[in-house]
Structure formats: C-alpha cells, structure tokens
Design an enzyme around this catalytic site. Structure first.
Site, PDB file in Angstrom:
ATOM      1  N   THR A 236     -16.957   0.187 -17.329  1.00  0.00           N
ATOM      2  CA  THR A 236     -16.264  -1.017 -17.789  1.00  0.00           C
ATOM      3  C   THR A 236     -16.112  -2.040 -16.671  1.00  0.00           C
ATOM      4  OG1 THR A 236     -15.123   0.245 -19.459  1.00  0.00           O
ATOM      5  CG2 THR A 236     -14.091  -1.807 -18.831  1.00  0.00           C
TER       6      THR A 236
ATOM      7  N   TYR B 237     -16.646  -4.720 -26.104  1.00  0.00           N
ATOM      8  CA  TYR B 237     -17.457  -5.054 -24.932  1.00  0.00           C
ATOM      9  C   TYR B 237     -18.509  -3.976 -24.749  1.00  0.00           C
ATOM     10  CZ  TYR B 237     -15.139  -1.322 -22.361  1.00  0.00           C
ATOM     11  OH  TYR B 237     -14.694  -0.090 -21.963  1.00  0.00           O
TER      12      TYR B 237
ATOM     13  N   THR C 275     -14.703   4.992 -16.323  1.00  0.00           N
ATOM     14  CA  THR C 275     -13.519   5.843 -16.135  1.00  0.00           C
ATOM     15  C   THR C 275     -13.555   7.103 -16.997  1.00  0.00           C
ATOM     16  OG1 THR C 275     -12.274   4.622 -17.809  1.00  0.00           O
ATOM     17  CG2 THR C 275     -12.080   3.867 -15.517  1.00  0.00           C
ATOM     18  N   ASP C 276     -14.367   7.107 -18.072  1.00  0.00           N
ATOM     19  CA  ASP C 276     -14.334   8.244 -19.002  1.00  0.00           C
ATOM     20  C   ASP C 276     -14.631   9.579 -18.309  1.00  0.00           C
ATOM     21  OD1 ASP C 276     -13.796   6.428 -20.974  1.00  0.00           O
ATOM     22  OD2 ASP C 276     -15.743   6.566 -21.972  1.00  0.00           O
TER      23      ASP C 276
ATOM     24  N   LYS D 141      -7.895  11.596 -16.077  1.00  0.00           N
ATOM     25  CA  LYS D 141      -7.712  10.431 -16.957  1.00  0.00           C
ATOM     26  C   LYS D 141      -6.735  10.856 -18.044  1.00  0.00           C
ATOM     27  CE  LYS D 141      -9.962   6.763 -19.505  1.00  0.00           C
ATOM     28  NZ  LYS D 141     -11.161   6.070 -19.937  1.00  0.00           N
TER      29      LYS D 141
ATOM     30  N   GLU E  88      -1.704  36.219 -20.747  1.00  0.00           N
ATOM     31  CA  GLU E  88      -1.819  36.940 -22.020  1.00  0.00           C
ATOM     32  C   GLU E  88      -3.209  37.550 -22.186  1.00  0.00           C
ATOM     33  OE1 GLU E  88       0.098  35.523 -25.776  1.00  0.00           O
ATOM     34  OE2 GLU E  88       0.572  33.763 -24.563  1.00  0.00           O
TER      35      GLU E  88
HETATM   36  N1  ASP Z   1     -16.567   3.969 -21.546  1.00  0.00           N
HETATM   37  C1  ASP Z   1     -16.317   3.369 -20.281  1.00  0.00           C
HETATM   38  C2  ASP Z   1     -16.978   4.211 -19.218  1.00  0.00           C
HETATM   39  O1  ASP Z   1     -16.526   5.273 -18.925  1.00  0.00           O
HETATM   40  C3  ASP Z   1     -14.859   3.236 -20.037  1.00  0.00           C
HETATM   41  C4  ASP Z   1     -14.456   2.709 -18.696  1.00  0.00           C
HETATM   42  O2  ASP Z   1     -15.228   2.544 -17.760  1.00  0.00           O
HETATM   43  O3  ASP Z   1     -13.250   2.449 -18.524  1.00  0.00           O
HETATM   44  O4  ASP Z   1     -17.957   3.788 -18.703  1.00  0.00           O
END
Ligand code: ASP
Length: 357
Positions: free
Chosen positions: A41, A54, A120-121, A193, A314
């Site tokens: 992103t 986007y 970020t994923d 995350k 467990e």
């Molecule tokens: N889907 C995006 C990615 O991981 C989300 C992000 O970058 O925040 O590339």
C-alpha cells in the site's frame, strides 16, 4: 594579494568537494542505506484521496524516495525494485531473492543498513524470515503504510523517513530485523498485524515495542527476544525453494480430514492454528498424530492473537510427536518450520528451535 589568492584557493577546494559529492551522489559523512522496494500500500495508488479503493504496488522506488522531504539529509540513499506486489502475493521466491541480495549488500563495508518497503498483510512473515537468515548485525528495517500514496493523510512518507532514520542510526546495530511503522520500532520476533486497516495495526503484544522514532529521532528501550541474524543457525544460501508447509485453521467441530488432504498435496509440515492453547478436536488430533508418525512435522499454535502456547499442555507433544509453537503465531511458525526443514532433526531439536527463535 595573498588574501585574495587564499580565498580563491578555498573556493576552489569547496567547489571540488561539492563536485565530487555530485559526481558520485554521496556525502561521505552520511551513512549509506539501500532501499529495497517490494510494493504494498505504501506504493499503492487510488483514483480518489478519500475513497477506500486502490491498487497496491503502483509507485516505483525512486518516486517514493523523492516524495519524502529531507530524506536525503539522513543518509545516502539508493533504491532497488525487488518486486512490486501487494504482500498478499508475497512468496518464497521473493523471500529468497531478498535474503540473497541483503546478505550481499551488507557484506559490503560501504553499505550501512537496509530498508525494505513492503505491504503490511504479510510484513511480519517477511521480517521474521529475514530475521532467521540475514547474516549481519547491521540494521534491516521493514516499513509500509496503511493508506495508499494518493490518500488524504497518507502515512507512507513519514514511515519511510523514520525507517531510513532507524537504518542509518548507529544505535540500531544488533537488534535483528525490525518493523518501523507509526513512530514505533518492533522486533521481527514479536510484531503482529493486529488490525485490518488502522495505522496503529502493528503491535508487539507480549513484549512491547523495542523502541520509538519520532521525525527521525531514534530511541531504543530493550533488546528483542529470541535468536536472530548473526546468532541464528539458519541459512538459505543456495536454496532454490523451501519445503511446503500449510496452515489449518481450528474451530468448533473442525473437519478432521484437512491434515490428510494437505499431506496428500505434498506438505512436509503442517501448522495448526488451534483453539485456545493450541488445541484441536479429537479427530484432528488423531490425524495430527498419524501425520507426525509418518514423518510430517505438525506444529501446534493458536488462532488466539495474544499469548504463548505451552509445551505438553492439554496435548502431550512429546508423546504425540507434535511440536509446540510457543510464542510464535501460526504464520511465523510456518516460516520457522520451512527454514528448519532444510535439515533432518530430532523432536527435541525441533522443539528447542520453537522456544529459542
Ligand atoms: N494488501 C496490502 C499489502 O499487504 C496492504 C498494505 O500494504 O497495507 O500489500
């Protein structure tokens, strides 16, 4: 007369110095930082600055660097485009390329640190992978953003500025691979995350952030937990691929044939995102024991986002042949297992890895 000659001479010296800086683009007093871009992103663009739609990975690295005011006062920067994808499409091939390139770059005495821009994923997985296989104590920092470059209050430029500041800081040596977002510095071992889209998504719930960075001002609070980089035993040098490891998501009345299906598809390891303390229903546990007996590594983790899974809780891991994921969540356990599977190991040896890394 003498004075005029002296001032001409000093002007010439200054001019020569400026020309040599321009010629090789380097200021000798600044650290040299390489920015490897992979998309996400932070490099995303949308049609509207207030809409949520986007596409990731649209902006190239040089344009991203040039969009950050004063960033070149922190370091001599060079950019390389390693990939340009949303990190939902991150894969082992890119991980291996990144590891190889970072090890090459950091072995060069003229490179002081690395910044990786990343979606970020799956950023925590790439960070953890590199934490296992980078062979240097120089800073390696991942960053990204939650808002695309075209959005109102896009936070990517400040995240990139702060990531470069951390990578360029002499204080950052020896902290392993880090994630810098939202003014916080997190260790690859602990960062997760935690939220779908808010900017404060990255957190280290068990151990807290290891430091903070505000407009380039870097502070560290504590060292990260776990072996990493130069204390890690792992390498992917020469590796062309990594063994297949799949994740099974636990739930009430889960289907007990999922493990068999994955083994048939070629999985060499299976991670259970179990319920609670890494638990699974009786049918799945029986399938896990069968797979473990057949030489497939089965790691018990939790679908619960915070906390540690306990060895022999467990489930009696030693007796059943399963491995307890400890502090690692399912996705990081998968990474550790893929890297660890490159070598034959005993149960004790494998279990130890999950408690040490
Ligand atoms: N889907 C995006 C990615 O991981 C989300 C992000 O970058 O925040 O590339």
């Amino acid at each position: 007369m003498k004075q005029i000659a002296f001032s001409i001479k000093s002007t010439l010296v200054a001019l020569l110095l400026i020309m040599s800086i321009i010629a090789n683009g380097q200021d000798k007093k600044l650290p040299n930082i390489m920015v490897l871009a992979t998309g996400g992103t932070i490099a995303g663009a949308g049609a509207s600055s207030t809409g949520s739609a986007y596409t990731s990975g649209q902006v190239k690295i040089e344009a991203m660097i040039d969009a950050v005011p004063n960033i070149r006062t922190l370091a001599n920067l060079k950019g390389e485009q390693t990939a340009n994808v949303g990190s939902q499409d991150m894969n082992v091939a890119v991980w291996l390329t990144l590891a190889k390139r970072i090890n090459e770059l950091l072995a060069d005495k003229n490179v002081d640190g690395i910044v990786i821009t990343h979606g970020t994923d799956t950023q925590e997985e790439t960070a953890f992978f590199l934490n296992l296989v980078v062979k240097s104590d120089k800073p390696v920092v991942l960053t990204g953003s939650m808002r695309p470059s075209t959005a109102l209050s896009a936070e990517g430029p400040l995240n990139l500025y702060n990531a470069v500041a951390v990578a360029a800081s002499p204080k950052a040596k020896g902290y392993g691979v880090m994630v810098v977002m939202n003014d916080e510095i997190h260790s690859a071992h602990n960062v997760k995350k935690m939220m779908t889209t808010p900017v404060q998504t990255f957190q280290s719930p068990e151990e807290g952030m290891i430091g903070s960075v505000s407009f380039g001002d870097v502070s560290f609070f504590h060292k990260p937990h776990g072996l990493n980089t130069i204390t890690s035993e792992f390498t992917v040098e020469g590796a062309k691929e990594l063994p297949r490891v799949d994740i099974v998501y636990g739930c009430a009345d889960m289907s007990s044939d999922l493990i068999d299906i994955m083994v048939k598809a070629g999985a060499k390891g299976i991670v259970i995102a179990g319920v609670g303390d890494g638990n699974m229903n009786a049918g799945t546990l029986a399938a896990a024991k069968k797979a473990a007996k057949a030489g497939i590594w089965v790691v018990r983790c939790s679908r619960v986002p915070i906390g540690t899974v306990l060895v022999n809780g467990e489930v009696n891991d030693k007796e059943f042949g399963t491995i307890c994921g400890g502090e690692l969540n399912p996705q990081k356990s998968r990474v550790l297992l893929m890297v660890a599977l490159q070598k034959k190991r005993s149960w004790d040896d494998m279990q130890k890895l999950f408690l040490e890394y």
